[in-house]
Design a protein around this motif. Structure first.
Motif, mmCIF file in Angstrom:
data_model
loop_
_atom_site.group_PDB
_atom_site.id
_atom_site.type_symbol
_atom_site.label_atom_id
_atom_site.label_comp_id
_atom_site.label_asym_id
_atom_site.label_seq_id
_atom_site.Cartn_x
_atom_site.Cartn_y
_atom_site.Cartn_z
ATOM 1 N N LEU A 6 25.340 37.790 -24.619
ATOM 2 C CA LEU A 6 26.737 38.192 -24.405
ATOM 3 C C LEU A 6 27.711 37.017 -24.525
ATOM 4 C CD1 LEU A 6 26.315 40.715 -21.420
ATOM 5 C CD2 LEU A 6 26.153 41.126 -23.888
ATOM 6 N N HIS A 7 27.305 35.954 -25.227
ATOM 7 C CA HIS A 7 28.237 34.825 -25.393
ATOM 8 C C HIS A 7 28.002 34.188 -26.761
ATOM 9 C CE1 HIS A 7 30.530 31.401 -23.151
ATOM 10 N NE2 HIS A 7 30.838 31.422 -24.449
ATOM 11 N N LEU A 8 28.831 34.579 -27.729
ATOM 12 C CA LEU A 8 28.636 34.151 -29.116
ATOM 13 C C LEU A 8 29.977 33.860 -29.795
ATOM 14 C CD1 LEU A 8 26.081 36.969 -29.995
ATOM 15 C CD2 LEU A 8 25.515 34.520 -29.812
ATOM 16 N N HIS A 9 29.966 32.855 -30.668
ATOM 17 C CA HIS A 9 31.175 32.472 -31.416
ATOM 18 C C HIS A 9 30.922 32.568 -32.918
ATOM 19 C CE1 HIS A 9 33.287 30.860 -27.862
ATOM 20 N NE2 HIS A 9 32.067 30.573 -27.440
ATOM 21 N N THR A 10 31.978 32.877 -33.654
ATOM 22 C CA THR A 10 31.900 32.911 -35.126
ATOM 23 C C THR A 10 32.976 32.000 -35.718
ATOM 24 O OG1 THR A 10 33.528 34.681 -35.406
ATOM 25 C CG2 THR A 10 31.211 35.355 -35.089
ATOM 26 N N ALA A 63 36.112 38.398 -25.731
ATOM 27 C CA ALA A 63 36.836 37.165 -26.050
ATOM 28 C C ALA A 63 36.576 36.190 -24.910
ATOM 29 C CB ALA A 63 38.332 37.426 -26.189
ATOM 30 N N GLU A 64 36.808 34.906 -25.183
ATOM 31 C CA GLU A 64 36.693 33.876 -24.146
ATOM 32 C C GLU A 64 38.053 33.204 -24.014
ATOM 33 O OE1 GLU A 64 33.819 30.728 -24.918
ATOM 34 O OE2 GLU A 64 33.784 30.187 -22.788
ATOM 35 N N LEU A 65 38.708 33.433 -22.873
ATOM 36 C CA LEU A 65 40.044 32.879 -22.671
ATOM 37 C C LEU A 65 39.956 31.507 -22.005
ATOM 38 C CD1 LEU A 65 41.960 36.025 -21.296
ATOM 39 C CD2 LEU A 65 41.606 35.320 -23.686
ATOM 40 N N SER A 241 24.012 32.692 -24.970
ATOM 41 C CA SER A 241 23.640 31.366 -25.479
ATOM 42 C C SER A 241 24.847 30.461 -25.696
ATOM 43 C CB SER A 241 22.885 31.533 -26.801
ATOM 44 O OG SER A 241 23.736 32.119 -27.768
ATOM 45 N N ASP A 242 26.059 31.040 -25.889
ATOM 46 C CA ASP A 242 27.239 30.255 -26.283
ATOM 47 C C ASP A 242 27.003 29.615 -27.650
ATOM 48 O OD1 ASP A 242 29.829 29.386 -25.954
ATOM 49 O OD2 ASP A 242 29.418 28.112 -24.222
ATOM 50 N N CYS A 243 26.319 30.353 -28.529
ATOM 51 C CA CYS A 243 25.991 29.849 -29.867
ATOM 52 C C CYS A 243 27.259 29.650 -30.689
ATOM 53 C CB CYS A 243 25.084 30.862 -30.570
ATOM 54 S SG CYS A 243 24.610 30.383 -32.230
#
Ligand SMILES: [Zn+2]
Ligand SMILES: [Zn+2]
Length: 281
Positions: A6-10, A63-65, A241-243
Motif C-alpha cells: 500500500l505504498h508505491l511511487h511512479t 496519495a502521500e501528502l 514498500s515505499d518503492c
C-alpha cells in the motif's frame, strides 16, 4: 495467503516506474492489492487502475501528502480517495505550484555556486507535476555537473547544503481533513523514519484513521512498537514498500507484504464512513 503493498511511487512523482511497469511487478510478485501513493498527486491513479484491472489486481487510489505538525515533517497517506474530488484537486494543484517554485529556487542557488543549470532541464526530466529533489539530482547528473546522485545530494541538495530549500508543507490536521472530505482514510506514513511518536495523539484527535506499521525501513521491533500504538489508539494498520523504482537503488516492491486482512479492515472502515455520511444527509 493474500498480500498487499500500500505504498508505491511512479513517474508521476519521484519514482522511475510507469504505472504499467509497477502493476507488472505487482502481478509477477503475486500481490492481490496495490495502492498508488505518489507525492502530492493523484495523477497516476487512472492509469494504475487500468493496469491493475488488466493484471487482475485490486487497486486502491491514494496519495502521500507532505505535511507538518509542531515543526515536525511527516507524511500523511490518503487511501480510497475520490480522485475527481474538486477540493482535493484544487489543493493538490497548489502543492504542485509550490513544489515547482522550490525547484526554481534550488536551481537559482546552484547557479549562485557558479554552475550553469536551468530549471527547465529539471522540469523536462521530471515530466510530472510533482517534481522534487531526486529530479534535480538526476538532471545535475545528466548535465554532467556531478558524477552521481549521491554527489548531487552531498554537494548541493542535502539539508544545510547550498541549494537546500525547505519543503512547503500542509498542516497535518488540514491534510487529514482534505483526505476525509475526498472520501478517503488518513494514515500516518513510516512513523519510524520521522521519530514523531509525540504527535500521534494530536493526529488521532484530528481523526487519523491508521498508521503504517510495516515499511521497508522499519525493523521488526519498530513494526511491533507501531502495532502496539495502533492497538492503543484503535488505529487501522497499513504497510508498504515505499518503492520508488530505481530512483533510490533497487526496486523495493516485494519487500513488504501486508496481509490482506488489513485491506479488508480498511474497506470496512471506508464503507462505514460512507454509510454514516449517507444517513446524516
Ligand atoms: Zn514518505
Ligand atoms: Zn513514499
Amino acid at each position: 495467503m493474500k498480500f498487499a503493498d500500500l505504498h508505491l511511487h511512479t513517474q508521476f512523482s519521484d519514482g522511475t516506474f510507469t504505472p504499467e511497469e509497477l502493476a507488472g511487478h505487482g502481478a509477477r510478485l503475486g500481490f492481490a492489492a496495490l495502492a498508488l501513493t505518489d507525492h502530492d498527486t493523484v495523477e497516476g491513479c487512472a492509469r494504475m487502475a487500468a493496469a491493475c484491472a488488466a493484471a487482475g489486481i485490486e487497486f486502491i487510489p491514494g496519495a502521500e501528502l507532505t505535511a507538518e505538525h509542531d515543526d515536525t515533517e511527516l507524511h500523511v497517506l490518503g487511501y480510497f480517495l475520490d480522485t475527481q474530488n474538486q477540493k482535493l484537486l484544487a489543493e493538490i494543484a497548489k502543492f504542485q505550484a509550490v513544489r515547482q517554485n522550490r525547484i526554481r529556487e534550488m536551481v537559482a542557488r546552484i547557479n549562485e555556486q557558479g554552475m550553469p543549470f536551468e530549471a527547465d532541464s529539471v522540469f523536462a526530466l521530471a515530466n510530472c507535476r510533482s517534481p522534487g529533489r531526486p529530479h534535480v539530482a538526476r538532471a545535475l547528473v545528466k548535465a554532467g555537473l556531478v558524477a552521481s546522485l549521491d554527489e548531487a545530494f552531498e554537494r548541493f541538495l542535502k539539508k544545510n547544503r547550498p541549494a537546500w530549500v525547505p519543503k512547503a508543507k500542509v498542516s497535518a490536521l488540514e491534510g487529514i481533513d482534505l483526505i476525509h472530505q475526498a472520501g478517503g482514510l488518513a494514515v500516518m506514513a513510516h512513523p519510524g523514519l520521522n521519530r514523531t511518536d509525540e504527535v500521534i495523539p494530536a493526529l488521532v484527535d484530528a481523526g487519523l484513521d491508521g498508521i503504517e506499521c510495516f515499511h521497508t525501513k522499519h525493523s521488526t521491533a519498530t513494526s511491533g512498537r507501531y502495532l502496539e500504538i495502533a492497538g492503543k489508539f484503535n488505529l487501522l494498520v497499513t504497510g508498504g514498500s515505499d518503492c520508488h523504482g530505481f530512483s533510490k537503488g533497487r526496486p523495493l516492491i516485494g519487500g513488504v507484504k501486508l496481509p490482506y486482512e488489513h485491506v479488508e479492515k480498511l474497506k470496512q472502515a471506508v464503507a462505514a464512513r460512507h454509510a454514516s455520511r449517507v444517513t446524516r444527509h
